[in-house]
Write a protein that holds these residues in place. Structure first.
Motif, PDB file in Angstrom:
ATOM      1  N   TYR A  62     -34.508 -59.181  16.324  1.00  0.00           N
ATOM      2  CA  TYR A  62     -34.211 -58.946  14.906  1.00  0.00           C
ATOM      3  C   TYR A  62     -32.778 -59.371  14.562  1.00  0.00           C
ATOM      4  O   TYR A  62     -32.518 -59.925  13.506  1.00  0.00           O
ATOM      5  CB  TYR A  62     -34.392 -57.468  14.559  1.00  0.00           C
ATOM      6  N   VAL A 101     -32.694 -61.193  29.123  1.00  0.00           N
ATOM      7  CA  VAL A 101     -32.924 -60.332  30.281  1.00  0.00           C
ATOM      8  C   VAL A 101     -33.005 -61.180  31.539  1.00  0.00           C
ATOM      9  O   VAL A 101     -32.450 -60.849  32.588  1.00  0.00           O
ATOM     10  CB  VAL A 101     -34.245 -59.565  30.115  1.00  0.00           C
ATOM     11  N   VAL A 123     -43.901 -59.112  23.271  1.00  0.00           N
ATOM     12  CA  VAL A 123     -43.046 -58.618  22.185  1.00  0.00           C
ATOM     13  C   VAL A 123     -42.480 -59.785  21.383  1.00  0.00           C
ATOM     14  O   VAL A 123     -42.518 -59.788  20.150  1.00  0.00           O
ATOM     15  CB  VAL A 123     -41.906 -57.758  22.757  1.00  0.00           C
ATOM     16  N   PHE A 149     -29.396 -56.290  30.081  1.00  0.00           N
ATOM     17  CA  PHE A 149     -30.491 -55.369  30.361  1.00  0.00           C
ATOM     18  C   PHE A 149     -30.602 -54.238  29.351  1.00  0.00           C
ATOM     19  O   PHE A 149     -31.570 -53.509  29.351  1.00  0.00           O
ATOM     20  CB  PHE A 149     -30.265 -54.703  31.728  1.00  0.00           C
ATOM     21  N   LEU A 153     -30.524 -53.792  25.968  1.00  0.00           N
ATOM     22  CA  LEU A 153     -31.120 -53.734  24.632  1.00  0.00           C
ATOM     23  C   LEU A 153     -32.587 -54.144  24.717  1.00  0.00           C
ATOM     24  O   LEU A 153     -32.900 -55.149  25.352  1.00  0.00           O
ATOM     25  CB  LEU A 153     -30.399 -54.692  23.687  1.00  0.00           C
ATOM     26  N   PRO A 154     -33.465 -53.392  24.070  1.00  0.00           N
ATOM     27  CA  PRO A 154     -34.857 -53.833  24.047  1.00  0.00           C
ATOM     28  C   PRO A 154     -34.969 -55.190  23.358  1.00  0.00           C
ATOM     29  O   PRO A 154     -34.250 -55.448  22.387  1.00  0.00           O
ATOM     30  CB  PRO A 154     -35.578 -52.759  23.230  1.00  0.00           C
ATOM     31  N   VAL A 155     -35.849 -56.035  23.832  1.00  0.00           N
ATOM     32  CA  VAL A 155     -35.910 -57.411  23.345  1.00  0.00           C
ATOM     33  C   VAL A 155     -36.175 -57.491  21.844  1.00  0.00           C
ATOM     34  O   VAL A 155     -35.655 -58.358  21.156  1.00  0.00           O
ATOM     35  CB  VAL A 155     -36.935 -58.239  24.161  1.00  0.00           C
ATOM     36  N   PHE A 156     -36.913 -56.522  21.283  1.00  0.00           N
ATOM     37  CA  PHE A 156     -37.217 -56.646  19.849  1.00  0.00           C
ATOM     38  C   PHE A 156     -35.975 -56.431  18.986  1.00  0.00           C
ATOM     39  O   PHE A 156     -35.791 -57.084  17.966  1.00  0.00           O
ATOM     40  CB  PHE A 156     -38.375 -55.745  19.435  1.00  0.00           C
ATOM     41  N   VAL A 157     -35.090 -55.522  19.424  1.00  0.00           N
ATOM     42  CA  VAL A 157     -33.861 -55.300  18.661  1.00  0.00           C
ATOM     43  C   VAL A 157     -33.024 -56.578  18.664  1.00  0.00           C
ATOM     44  O   VAL A 157     -32.531 -57.028  17.631  1.00  0.00           O
ATOM     45  CB  VAL A 157     -33.054 -54.131  19.266  1.00  0.00           C
TER      46      VAL A 157
END
Lengths: 314, 529, 293
Positions: free
Chosen positions: A149, A192, A257, A140, A142-146
């Motif tokens: 990458y 997630v 995203v 939960f 870390l934002p998905v975009f990070v």
């Protein structure tokens, strides 16, 4: 049961009407003018006025809403203000990638998360339980975009195992080529979801395992695995199914995203682009589609309850 | 779960079957150029919008009567020859042989006249030409004439206009569309044909070589010369995320990335197979635009004050990252073009003088009115400038704030003429490509026609007079002099403040050759190994 | 995102201090979570005194400097000090998390209580909630952001709006269970007024699950804020938030990884801490599950 399904379908229409009205009003209030976007940077205020009139954007709210609903009833979602292509065509182009991405993610998530959750519940308090729980919390955080990458850097750029971006359509490409393009996005999007499902599975399994009949089964000396899967998981399935249904909305948000990062031409990306350009017909069409999918999936989830718990009758 | 598993199994089997089936890609032996464009192509009508991406699409599918070469000379492109009468009032144009639209019809004089007519209803220079025009007449299918009411020295330059709006030639049936309505049919006579069935807006545009196209014999120079197509198919793949685009180029999933953020250069420079280059000789110009209807920037002293405070070095670095990719440009015309000069540029050019700026602000009678900068966070060039200007205004002790949104919001909001309390604005930033600022005719932000002017709506009759005078200048020397007079006035009136000239580099893989050095990425002449 | 709890209706009444202590003894991770969260809150409160400079001041000449003695966390594209931005970012990110949790619980609780009890209202409200839930939160947020303009308040409203239906559902299911309880039925039979029943008998029993739900919402709101910034519909870009710093620097993740690393670590740690705290609380407040741990 048929009566129930029909009743639910009517409720679905009610929900979609709410959504339609809500979205239309929201867009009406939203500043931002497709005419200005069409005209480009060098246009003057007068140019924009003329374009707006041409598009019928200067008509009053009720006229526009009425017109839209009328067309909708005839199965017409309108035409994109920018590309002049029918909204149904634009959505049609984008359905496959999003469907592939979400189904793949869903499948991977369920296949990974449910066993993890069962394992954690079966060995509650052990290290494997703690590991699963730690992962379910980390998933939960870390934002998905990070995360996306990081995956691209490791697997596409350093190791060169998988492609960076894009989507290959199913019909014209080999299965492997199609799958290759979905692996990283599915992992990014699925984390997630895996965390969520694993968590819920564990919790509801613990719940069920505390029940008397499981203890009876164990006391009778049934092997642990059949008890876990045959008795416990089946009874724990309802909350798990519920969460999968609710999670669809999360999945769609995440897909926006993920599709941006991996340049996948899906519905999520279509939506963001349409919003950024104020392409009203597209936004309306897509939102309606989202709510329809959401409602239908939740209906299916409800019906699936019967599969897991024969006591439930509608 | 059982059922979904079964469905999945079935899907897998079906997929495997497809995978095993002999896969005969239709274009495996074809040369396909994979190009990452600067933006997403949404609108197919290069007359109805000034968006650069649509202009670039226009160059793919359409052709032009004239084209400008790298020396700013007007060269015939679709024309075989042309003549001007002694009194400079009649031009006769003759089309060259073999010109055909993608639908097979020959290009006729009537197509050209209709196309120019539609263009001249939208383009600023086109409108100027239309004012001077008495009539366009088709003599026969291949010959047509332009009759002027008064001499218009820029007539051919207008028809050779390289950037938005470009007078592209379309079939008459399409060119008859209301110029304020988007056309849908991309039929042109250009070197590529668009495959509309494969168009996925937001993702992919596909063009194939127009095998019927007859290129000119001259060598290529900007949009002039022979447009020889050396690939079979071009795919524009739009990748919204620049980090992903860089990775895609690195991995060989694309051949050419039209415009990249300079900050990512180190990432690609490591790769021996990739060339990063500045192919755009003119670059782009950033600008700070004011709202002239409301305090405080309705006062020229306030605008002049900022001239003393704006540090172009900061803006260039903020926008372009590295000083290599940009330079200050103390002119209202694109630096590196004939009319550019630093006449009257001292306030902007000299050592930054915040004291002088503060003094001017005091003289202007600034009473602490709120200054609203509207920002578009999805446009890095706008965003960087907005934050730099905010910082500068704060250092000058002004009451400024940034109101952020997306580009869609900005371009709508800037059309609001109300004061800031009622949703208006004080400052916005944008940028123009070099060709759009080369002279007083195309440089639209410089104009002072009040309500009719570009957003900000400055009223300055003096600059309009000087601009008119420039139109009537007949030779290069007097043209330069008249243009300088316009600039002199601009530095007094300050319709906007140029923030510097910057170049967004292009990057391509080493299997690509023949990239044309020009302010626009042209896709002919490109070879792919 | 939010763990939409499947908390069974609590058997116990309101939590006691002893239960908390007990659970935290069993759950050292929850204590660690609490401590980390406390540190982050301190970081936010003490931001101006932690060697920071103006987080919005730009110095283009000093752009993209690696972390050093002068710039502890380096500088970003416009030469802003990343350390100061991260420290000040704690204020924004935490405020958003806490405010969203607070408001969605408040609004969701009010709606849920009333609709769970008034059947005629129930159908209408639940259809509206279904409708709201079926619009992806990110979509809702973008539209709202465009509706007015980017501001912290709008981010909070947008995320709250997306979370409310989930809280309503939870509260409603709790109320539906509770109203069947003998003591509530007795109160109804005794002619107690509706508001009184809601406040005296139903409300106290929803505290525990909502508290737990609140921590999850708080954690997910901080992540959602980052995603909104990524799409360009988040906190205004000059105001630093952790999500914002990362989103602005995202294209440079291979060149200036520190721009993403520091805010990313802070965000992850905080979200982790809040989640651990929530888990600890859940176990403390729900003895049936706690027994199994």
């Amino acid at each position: 049961m048929l009566a129930y399904v029909i009743r639910r379908l009517f409720a679905t229409i009610a929900v979609m009407a709410v959504v339609a009205f809500f979205v239309f009003s929201l867009l009406y209030l939203t500043p931002g003018d497709p005419a200005a976007v069409i005209a480009g940077d060098a246009a003057t205020s007068d140019d924009i006025k003329r374009i707006r009139a041409n598009l019928g954007l200067d008509e009053p709210f009720l006229v526009r809403f009425g017109g839209w609903v009328w067309a909708l009833l005839q199965g017409d979602l309108g035409v994109s203000i920018f590309t002049n292509l029918p909204v149904t065509h634009l959505i049609g182009q984008r359905v496959e990638p999003t469907l592939a991405l979400t189904l793949c993610t869903l499948l991977v998530s369920v296949l990974v998360a449910v066993p993890l959750g069962v394992l954690a519940a079966a060995r509650a308090g052990s290290w494997s339980d703690r590991a699963v729980m730690a992962f379910s919390v980390l998933g939960f955080s870390l934002p998905v975009f990070v995360f996306a990458y990081i995956l691209i850097t490791v697997f596409s750029i350093e190791l060169r195992w998988l492609p960076v971006q894009g989507y290959r359509n199913f019909a014209e490409n080999s299965f492997w080529d199609w799958l290759r393009h979905l692996i990283l996005p599915s992992i990014a999007l699925g984390t997630v979801y895996i965390a969520l499902i694993a968590r819920i599975t564990r919790a509801s399994m613990l719940d069920v395992l505390a029940q008397d009949y499981i203890r009876t089964a164990q006391a009778k000396g049934l092997a642990p695995a059949p008890v876990l899967v045959g008795h416990a998981l089946k009874n724990a399935a309802i909350p798990i199914m519920t969460i999968i249904g609710i999670g669809i909305a999360l999945l769609i948000s995440g897909a926006i995203v993920t599709e941006t990062v991996f340049a996948i031409p899906g519905i999520g990306r279509l939506t963001v682009d349409a919003i950024l350009r104020r392409d009203y017909p597209v936004i309306q069409g897509v939102t309606l589609l989202f709510s329809a999918i959401y409602v239908v999936i939740n209906l299916l989830v409800d019906l699936s309850y019967m599969l897991f718990d024969p006591r439930i009758r509608f | 779960m059982n059922r979904s598993l079964r469905i999945f199994a079935a899907a897998c089997l079906a997929a495997a079957a497809t995978g095993l089936a002999p896969w005969a890609p239709a274009h495996a032996q074809q040369k396909v150029l994979k190009f990452i464009p600067q933006a997403d192509l949404r609108i197919l009508d290069p007359i109805a919008t000034t968006a650069y991406i649509t202009r670039n699409h226009g160059y793919m599918v359409y052709d032009t009567l004239f084209a400008m070469d790298e020396k700013f000379q007007v060269k015939p492109q679709m024309l075989d020859n042309y003549e001007m009468s002694k009194d400079q009032l009649t031009y006769t144009f003759t089309l060259r042989d073999g010109l055909k639209f993608h639908d097979g019809a020959a290009v006729k004089a009537a197509d050209c006249i209709a196309s120019i007519d539609r263009w001249s209803k939208r383009d600023a220079l086109g409108q100027k030409l239309a004012e001077a025009t008495a009539s366009w007449t088709a003599v026969n299918d291949k010959t047509f004439t332009l009759k002027l009411k008064k001499p218009f020295p820029l007539a051919l330059e207008a028809l050779a206009k390289p950037s938005s709006n470009v007078p592209f030639i379309m079939p008459e049936r399409i060119a008859k569309t209301d110029p304020f309505k988007n056309i849908e049919d991309p039929t042109g006579s250009g070197p590529f044909k668009m495959v509309k069935a494969e168009w996925v807006p937001g993702n992919k545009v596909v063009y194939v070589k127009n095998t019927d196209y007859v290129p000119r014999k001259e060598p290529v120079s900007w949009a002039s010369g022979g447009k020889v197509v050396k690939v079979d198919r071009v795919e524009w793949i739009y990748i919204p995320d620049s980090a992903t685009a860089a990775a895609a180029l690195n991995a060989g999933e694309a051949d050419w990335w039209e415009q990249m953020p300079p900050d990512l250069i180190p990432l690609l420079a490591k790769n021996k197979d990739i060339t990063v280059k500045n192919i755009d000789p003119l670059g782009s110009m950033g600008m700070i635009r004011f709202n002239f209807l409301h305090p405080p920037f309705n006062n020229p002293k306030m605008r002049q004050a900022l001239l003393y405070a704006v540090n172009q070095q900061d803006y260039v670095i903020g926008i372009a990252g590295d000083p290599k990719n940009g330079k200050p440009c103390y002119s209202y015309y694109t630096c590196g073009t004939p009319l550019a000069s630093e006449i009257s540029a001292e306030p902007l050019k000299g050592a930054r003088n915040l004291e002088k700026a503060k003094q001017l602000i005091k003289e202007s009678g600034y009473k602490g009115e709120k200054i609203v900068i509207i920002d578009a966070t999805d446009q890095p060039i706008v965003h960087a400038q907005s934050l730099l200007t905010l910082d500068m205004l704060k250092r000058l002790g002004l009451n400024a704030e940034v109101q952020a949104g997306d580009w869609g919001t900005l371009i709508t909001r800037r059309a609001v003429k109300e004061p800031v309390e009622k949703g208006g604005w004080s400052i916005f930033h944008t940028w123009l490509v070099g060709p759009d600022m080369v002279n007083p005719a195309v440089n639209f932000p410089i104009r002072g026609t009040g309500e009719k002017a570009w957003f900000g709506w400055p009223t300055d009759s003096k600059i309009e007079e000087l601009r008119e005078a420039w139109f009537n200048a007949s030779d290069a020397a007097s043209s330069k002099k008249a243009a300088s007079a316009v600039q002199q006035r601009a530095f007094e009136f300050v319709p906007f403040i140029p923030t510097g000239q910057f170049i967004l580099p292009t990057a391509f893989r080493s299997n690509i050759s023949g990239v044309i050095i020009a302010p626009i990425a042209f896709l002919w002449n490109i070879e792919k190994k | 995102m939010t763990a939409v709890t499947t908390l069974p209706a609590p058997v116990s009444t309101s939590p006691t201090l002893r239960q908390f202590k007990e659970a935290f003894r069993r759950h050292p991770t929850a204590i660690v979570g609490g401590i980390v969260l406390l540190l982050m809150i301190l970081l936010a409160l003490l931001a101006p005194w932690l060697g920071t400079v103006d987080p919005q001041a730009v110095t283009p000449i000093k752009r993209l400097k690696q972390p050093s003695a002068e710039f502890w966390f380096g500088t970003d594209m416009l030469g802003r000090d990343v350390y100061s931005r991260v420290v000040y970012g704690a204020r924004v990110s935490l405020s958003i998390g806490i405010a969203v949790a607070f408001f969605s619980i408040l609004v969701g609780l009010s709606i849920g209580l009333v609709t769970g009890y008034l059947r005629w209202l129930d159908a209408v409200v639940m259809r509206v909630m279904d409708g709201l839930m079926s619009i992806p939160p990110v979509l809702l947020a973008i539209s709202l952001m465009a509706l007015t303009r980017a501001s912290i308040e709008n981010v909070i409203i947008a995320i709250t709006l997306a979370e409310v239906p989930r809280v309503v559902r939870l509260v409603r299911s709790l109320v539906l269970t509770l109203r069947e309880q003998p003591y509530v039925e007795a109160a109804v039979a005794a002619g107690t007024s509706l508001p009184r029943i809601l406040v005296r008998h139903i409300l106290p029993n929803t505290t525990a699950p909502l508290l737990v739900q609140g921590t999850y919402i708080c954690a997910s709101a901080m992540i959602t804020e980052a995603i909104l910034s990524f799409i360009g519909a988040g906190t205004p870009p000059n105001i630093p938030s952790w999500g914002n710093i990362m989103a602005e620097a995202r294209s440079l993740f291979q060149i200036a990884g520190y721009l993403i690393f520091f805010p990313g670590v802070c965000l992850s740690l905080t979200v982790l801490a809040v989640n651990l705290l929530g888990d600890g609380m859940r176990d403390a407040l729900d003895p049936r599950l706690a027994r199994r741990m």
